[in-house]
Design an enzyme around this catalytic site. Structure first.
Site, PDB file in Angstrom:
ATOM      1  CB  THR A  94      -0.909  -0.006   1.251  1.00 42.04           C
ATOM      2  OG1 THR A  94      -0.078  -0.245   2.404  1.00 42.04           O
ATOM      3  CG2 THR A  94      -1.963  -1.074   1.185  1.00 42.04           C
ATOM      4  CD  GLU A 163       2.009  -9.031  11.720  1.00 43.80           C
ATOM      5  OE1 GLU A 163       1.118  -9.871  11.596  1.00 43.80           O
ATOM      6  OE2 GLU A 163       2.676  -8.917  12.770  1.00 43.80           O
ATOM      7  CE  LYS A 218       1.103  -1.297  11.020  1.00 37.48           C
ATOM      8  NZ  LYS A 218       2.216  -1.996  11.643  1.00 37.48           N
ATOM      9  CB  ALA A 221       1.024   1.270  16.526  1.00 41.50           C
ATOM     10  CE  LYS A 265      22.302   3.300  19.320  1.00 36.52           C
ATOM     11  NZ  LYS A 265      23.271   3.621  20.359  1.00 36.52           N
ATOM     12  CB  VAL A 268      21.865   8.297   9.877  1.00 32.78           C
ATOM     13  CG1 VAL A 268      21.439   6.861   9.573  1.00 32.78           C
ATOM     14  CG2 VAL A 268      21.954   9.060   8.582  1.00 32.78           C
ATOM     15  CB  CYS A 274       5.620   0.855   7.435  1.00 32.19           C
ATOM     16  SG  CYS A 274       5.183  -0.572   6.418  1.00 32.19           S
TER      17      CYS A 274
HETATM   18  P1  NAD Z   1       5.802  -6.164  -0.140  1.00 28.99           P
HETATM   19  O1  NAD Z   1       5.930  -5.180  -1.228  1.00 28.99           O
HETATM   20  O2  NAD Z   1       7.012  -6.821   0.437  1.00 28.99           O
HETATM   21  O3  NAD Z   1       4.809  -7.335  -0.592  1.00 28.99           O
HETATM   22  C1  NAD Z   1       3.569  -7.115  -1.217  1.00 28.99           C
HETATM   23  C2  NAD Z   1       3.370  -8.188  -2.284  1.00 28.99           C
HETATM   24  O4  NAD Z   1       2.047  -8.080  -2.814  1.00 28.99           O
HETATM   25  C3  NAD Z   1       4.312  -8.071  -3.489  1.00 28.99           C
HETATM   26  O5  NAD Z   1       5.065  -9.247  -3.608  1.00 28.99           O
HETATM   27  C4  NAD Z   1       3.381  -7.848  -4.685  1.00 28.99           C
HETATM   28  O6  NAD Z   1       3.824  -8.485  -5.860  1.00 28.99           O
HETATM   29  C5  NAD Z   1       2.094  -8.467  -4.177  1.00 28.99           C
HETATM   30  N1  NAD Z   1       0.886  -8.002  -4.857  1.00 28.99           N
HETATM   31  C6  NAD Z   1       0.516  -6.725  -5.126  1.00 28.99           C
HETATM   32  N2  NAD Z   1      -0.683  -6.714  -5.753  1.00 28.99           N
HETATM   33  C7  NAD Z   1      -1.076  -8.001  -5.882  1.00 28.99           C
HETATM   34  C8  NAD Z   1      -2.229  -8.626  -6.429  1.00 28.99           C
HETATM   35  N3  NAD Z   1      -3.230  -7.900  -6.952  1.00 28.99           N
HETATM   36  N4  NAD Z   1      -2.298  -9.972  -6.414  1.00 28.99           N
HETATM   37  C9  NAD Z   1      -1.291 -10.698  -5.877  1.00 28.99           C
HETATM   38  N5  NAD Z   1      -0.183 -10.166  -5.326  1.00 28.99           N
HETATM   39  C10 NAD Z   1      -0.076  -8.832  -5.333  1.00 28.99           C
HETATM   40  O7  NAD Z   1       4.994  -5.419   1.025  1.00 28.99           O
HETATM   41  P2  NAD Z   1       5.052  -5.740   2.593  1.00 28.99           P
HETATM   42  O8  NAD Z   1       6.244  -5.088   3.197  1.00 28.99           O
HETATM   43  O9  NAD Z   1       4.817  -7.185   2.797  1.00 28.99           O
HETATM   44  O10 NAD Z   1       3.784  -4.917   3.103  1.00 28.99           O
HETATM   45  C11 NAD Z   1       2.475  -5.363   2.836  1.00 28.99           C
HETATM   46  C12 NAD Z   1       1.518  -4.553   3.701  1.00 28.99           C
HETATM   47  O11 NAD Z   1       1.789  -4.803   5.073  1.00 28.99           O
HETATM   48  C13 NAD Z   1       1.628  -3.042   3.530  1.00 28.99           C
HETATM   49  O12 NAD Z   1       0.343  -2.486   3.636  1.00 28.99           O
HETATM   50  C14 NAD Z   1       2.479  -2.613   4.699  1.00 28.99           C
HETATM   51  O13 NAD Z   1       2.192  -1.298   5.090  1.00 28.99           O
HETATM   52  C15 NAD Z   1       2.055  -3.581   5.772  1.00 28.99           C
HETATM   53  N6  NAD Z   1       3.067  -3.854   6.804  1.00 28.99           N
HETATM   54  C16 NAD Z   1       4.367  -4.061   6.457  1.00 28.99           C
HETATM   55  C17 NAD Z   1       5.306  -4.373   7.442  1.00 28.99           C
HETATM   56  C18 NAD Z   1       6.763  -4.599   7.119  1.00 28.99           C
HETATM   57  O14 NAD Z   1       7.540  -4.732   8.040  1.00 28.99           O
HETATM   58  N7  NAD Z   1       7.158  -4.644   5.874  1.00 28.99           N
HETATM   59  C19 NAD Z   1       4.897  -4.523   8.767  1.00 28.99           C
HETATM   60  C20 NAD Z   1       3.550  -4.328   9.079  1.00 28.99           C
HETATM   61  C21 NAD Z   1       2.642  -4.006   8.087  1.00 28.99           C
HETATM   62  C1  UGA Z   2       8.043  -0.721  12.117  1.00 26.87           C
HETATM   63  C2  UGA Z   2       7.353  -1.003  13.454  1.00 26.87           C
HETATM   64  O1  UGA Z   2       8.345  -1.143  14.472  1.00 26.87           O
HETATM   65  C3  UGA Z   2       6.501  -2.267  13.371  1.00 26.87           C
HETATM   66  O2  UGA Z   2       5.785  -2.460  14.584  1.00 26.87           O
HETATM   67  C4  UGA Z   2       5.516  -2.129  12.218  1.00 26.87           C
HETATM   68  O3  UGA Z   2       4.753  -3.312  12.076  1.00 26.87           O
HETATM   69  C5  UGA Z   2       6.276  -1.868  10.931  1.00 26.87           C
HETATM   70  O4  UGA Z   2       7.076  -0.654  11.090  1.00 26.87           O
HETATM   71  C6  UGA Z   2       5.393  -1.614   9.757  1.00 26.87           C
HETATM   72  O5  UGA Z   2       4.243  -1.247   9.913  1.00 26.87           O
HETATM   73  O6  UGA Z   2       5.943  -1.771   8.672  1.00 26.87           O
HETATM   74  P1  UGA Z   2      10.184  -1.691  10.866  1.00 26.87           P
HETATM   75  O7  UGA Z   2      10.049  -0.462  10.039  1.00 26.87           O
HETATM   76  O8  UGA Z   2      10.286  -2.993  10.180  1.00 26.87           O
HETATM   77  O9  UGA Z   2       8.931  -1.805  11.867  1.00 26.87           O
HETATM   78  O10 UGA Z   2      11.458  -1.572  11.828  1.00 26.87           O
HETATM   79  P2  UGA Z   2      11.755  -0.674  13.131  1.00 26.87           P
HETATM   80  O11 UGA Z   2      12.492  -1.488  14.091  1.00 26.87           O
HETATM   81  O12 UGA Z   2      10.546   0.003  13.628  1.00 26.87           O
HETATM   82  O13 UGA Z   2      12.759   0.413  12.557  1.00 26.87           O
HETATM   83  C7  UGA Z   2      12.323   1.423  11.670  1.00 26.87           C
HETATM   84  C8  UGA Z   2      13.452   2.415  11.450  1.00 26.87           C
HETATM   85  O14 UGA Z   2      13.676   3.190  12.625  1.00 26.87           O
HETATM   86  C9  UGA Z   2      14.786   1.765  11.098  1.00 26.87           C
HETATM   87  O15 UGA Z   2      15.449   2.528  10.127  1.00 26.87           O
HETATM   88  C10 UGA Z   2      15.530   1.799  12.412  1.00 26.87           C
HETATM   89  O16 UGA Z   2      16.920   1.781  12.253  1.00 26.87           O
HETATM   90  C11 UGA Z   2      15.051   3.118  12.983  1.00 26.87           C
HETATM   91  N1  UGA Z   2      15.139   3.202  14.453  1.00 26.87           N
HETATM   92  C12 UGA Z   2      14.430   2.341  15.232  1.00 26.87           C
HETATM   93  C13 UGA Z   2      15.907   4.188  15.027  1.00 26.87           C
HETATM   94  O17 UGA Z   2      16.552   4.994  14.329  1.00 26.87           O
HETATM   95  N2  UGA Z   2      15.966   4.270  16.390  1.00 26.87           N
HETATM   96  C14 UGA Z   2      15.268   3.429  17.199  1.00 26.87           C
HETATM   97  O18 UGA Z   2      15.349   3.569  18.444  1.00 26.87           O
HETATM   98  C15 UGA Z   2      14.474   2.438  16.594  1.00 26.87           C
END
Ligand code: NAD
Ligand code: UGA
Length: 461
Positions: A94, A163, A218, A221, A265, A268, A274
């Site tokens: 997204t 998530e 979400k 958070a 922490k 940079v 996200c």
């Molecule tokens: P990502 O880009 O790694 O994976 C998404 C996948 O969806 C891709 O492989 C893409 O090819 C596939 N896709 C897109 N459209 C599609 C369709 N119509 N049919 C089938 N497959 C399709 O993304 P992600 O990091 O896994 O994030 C997914 C969602 O979860 C986002 O909304 C993100 O904000 C949320 N989220 C991500 C994290 C994280 O740490 N990355 C943590 C929590 C929540």
């Molecule tokens: C973050 C949230 O921590 C997750 O709970 C959430 O699910 C996710 O986003 C999401 O929605 O995608 P993520 O981005 O994977 O997770 O990793 P983090 O550990 O949160 O770190 C994010 C960034 O902040 C990194 O660049 C990290 O180095 C930085 N960071 C983190 C700092 O600079 N200082 C800190 O104290 C912590």
């Protein structure tokens, strides 16, 4: 409602892959299909060589090897997966919109909508559809509309189940989740999802809310977590001017149980797919509802993060006698944090771009990121033509070779291996004065100064 026997997950990315692997591992009686339109990604998820999995996460390969082709299947057969499953997770990307209304701010929901339409078309029986992707509050109502328009004589229930895993610790975060959040209206559907999570999590950690609270929680958070980083980074700038030490300040305030020690922490700048995306989305929503002051408040978290990245690059240029033109600067780390191969929005990209504007020659080494990825990250910024990026950014596979004749080393990611390097050997091979810019405050600065390095760190004068 009968127990769920088959689950499908659309989207085999950083969330879909690890989340479904853990769910399959903990629910051996449930068959889980993870599907994606990206054939190459699915090929890699099915690779015999577990080092080839498209997502690097500590502990992931072990779990995948236990469940893959037993009750966890990766494929591109999306329609078949929709048809087979009683419960379907939408876990597609997204990203921030890059066009039209809300460009640069709103979440682009086209992938989510495509999934909803495909589910609506293909389904031949009741489905529980679970929003796993991070979505703006009230998206569930759009998804419900799409299902309602199909006028089929069976039920679609929509749940929000955002998530909270962080990359680099995804498996631990999933196995030992602080909480699982389920928003919805249909009690039976909610219970079906609760049953799946309670296979490994105590029920008191499974929070149920209304669907809008779940969607908004979400975004909230992530906004709160990012805000803590921007707050400590703001203080790091003041520390550098005053002689205070940001790590000491963080420790002193973090012992207050009301503040707590995590996410303090200084760095940079935060990266990742996200934080920025979700806060921009929140800001967009607030403006949409006419809440200008609330929008401005949260937007400042992003502005402070941009400031921190630029400030780091500027500090490097200033320290190196106000010019880096033609100088070899080595980046240790390109990923947005340690223990992941994900580089989305990594601070390294922006710092490199700024230094390349100054005609620096960047040599980047990262244990999990390849050259192709780095070049794609830079070309995404569209600052200069690709040939120029290739000329100014070189790829290194050996951190010691990389350091030879370098003017400076910059730590952009906090990989553990950087701490244990032979820094005397690195110093001996570099041009003098030899600079170290520690963007993560992970090195022993006293020891580096004893060796002879000029050291600059975050929030330390
Ligand atoms: P990502 O880009 O790694 O994976 C998404 C996948 O969806 C891709 O492989 C893409 O090819 C596939 N896709 C897109 N459209 C599609 C369709 N119509 N049919 C089938 N497959 C399709 O993304 P992600 O990091 O896994 O994030 C997914 C969602 O979860 C986002 O909304 C993100 O904000 C949320 N989220 C991500 C994290 C994280 O740490 N990355 C943590 C929590 C929540
Ligand atoms: C973050 C949230 O921590 C997750 O709970 C959430 O699910 C996710 O986003 C999401 O929605 O995608 P993520 O981005 O994977 O997770 O990793 P983090 O550990 O949160 O770190 C994010 C960034 O902040 C990194 O660049 C990290 O180095 C930085 N960071 C983190 C700092 O600079 N200082 C800190 O104290 C912590």
């Amino acid at each position: 409602m009968n127990k769920v026997k088959t689950i499908s997950c659309i989207g085999a990315g950083y969330v879909g892959g690890p989340t479904m692997a853990v769910m399959a591992y903990k629910n051996p009686h449930i068959k889980i299909n993870v599907v994606d339109i990206n054939e190459e990604k699915i090929r890699l998820w099915n690779s015999d060589n577990l080092d080839d999995l498209p997502v690097y996460e500590p502990g992931l390969a072990e779990i995948v090897s236990k469940v893959r082709n037993k009750n966890l299947f990766f494929s591109t057969q999306i329609e078949k997966a929709i048809d087979e499953a009683e419960m379907i997770f939408i876990s597609v990307n997204t990203p921030t919109k890059t066009y039209g209304i809300g460009k640069g701010m709103a979440a682009d929901l086209k992938y989510v909508e495509l999934c909803a339409r495909q589910i609506a078309e293909v389904a031949k029986a009741d489905k529980i559809v679970v929003e796993k992707s991070t979505l703006p509050v009230r998206t569930a109502s759009s998804i419900k509309r799409i299902f309602a328009e199909q006028k089929k004589d069976f039920n679609f229930s929509v749940l929000s189940n955002p998530e909270f895993l962080a990359e680099g610790t995804a498996i631990k975060d999933l196995l030992e989740a602080d909480r699982v959040l389920i928003g919805g209206e249909n009690g039976e559907a909610i219970q079906a999802l609760v049953d799946i999570y309670s296979a490994w999590l105590p029920e008191e950690r499974i929070i149920t809310t209304n669907i809008w609270s779940s969607e908004l929680s979400k975004l909230t958070a992530n906004a709160f977590l990012a805000q803590r980083i921007s707050s400590i980074n703001a203080m790091s700038a003041l520390c550098e001017k005053t002689g205070a030490d940001i790590d000491q300040v963080a420790r002193a305030i973090g012992t207050d149980s009301r503040i707590g020690p995590k996410f303090l922490k200084a760095s940079v700048g935060f990266g990742g797919s996200c934080f920025q995306k979700d806060i921009l989305n929140l800001v967009y929503l607030c403006r949409h509802f006419g809440l200008e002051e609330v929008a401005d408040y949260w937007e400042q978290v992003i502005k402070m993060n941009d400031y921190q990245k630029h400030r780091f690059a500027e500090k490097m240029v200033n320290a190196m006698f106000n010019t880096v033109n033609g100088k070899k600067i080595v980046f240790y780390g390109w990923a947005f944090k340690k223990d992941t191969n994900d580089t989305r929005e990594s601070a390294a990209i922006y710092v490199a771009d700024k230094l390349m504007d100054e005609q620096a020659h960047i040599h980047a080494y990262d244990p999990k990121v390849n050259y192709e990825r780095m070049l794609e990250d830079l070309s995404g910024l569209r600052t200069r033509v690709e040939e120029k990026n290739t000329e100014l950014l070189k790829f290194e596979t050996d951190p010691y070779e990389a350091a030879k004749d370098a003017h400076a080393i910059a730590i952009l990611t906090e990989w553990d291996e950087f701490i244990t390097y032979d820094w005397q050997k690195i110093y001996d091979s570099m041009k003098k004065p030899a600079f170290v810019f520690d963007g993560r405050n992970i090195l022993d600065h006293g020891k580096l100064r004893d060796i002879g390095f000029e050291v600059s760190a975050i929030g330390k004068s």
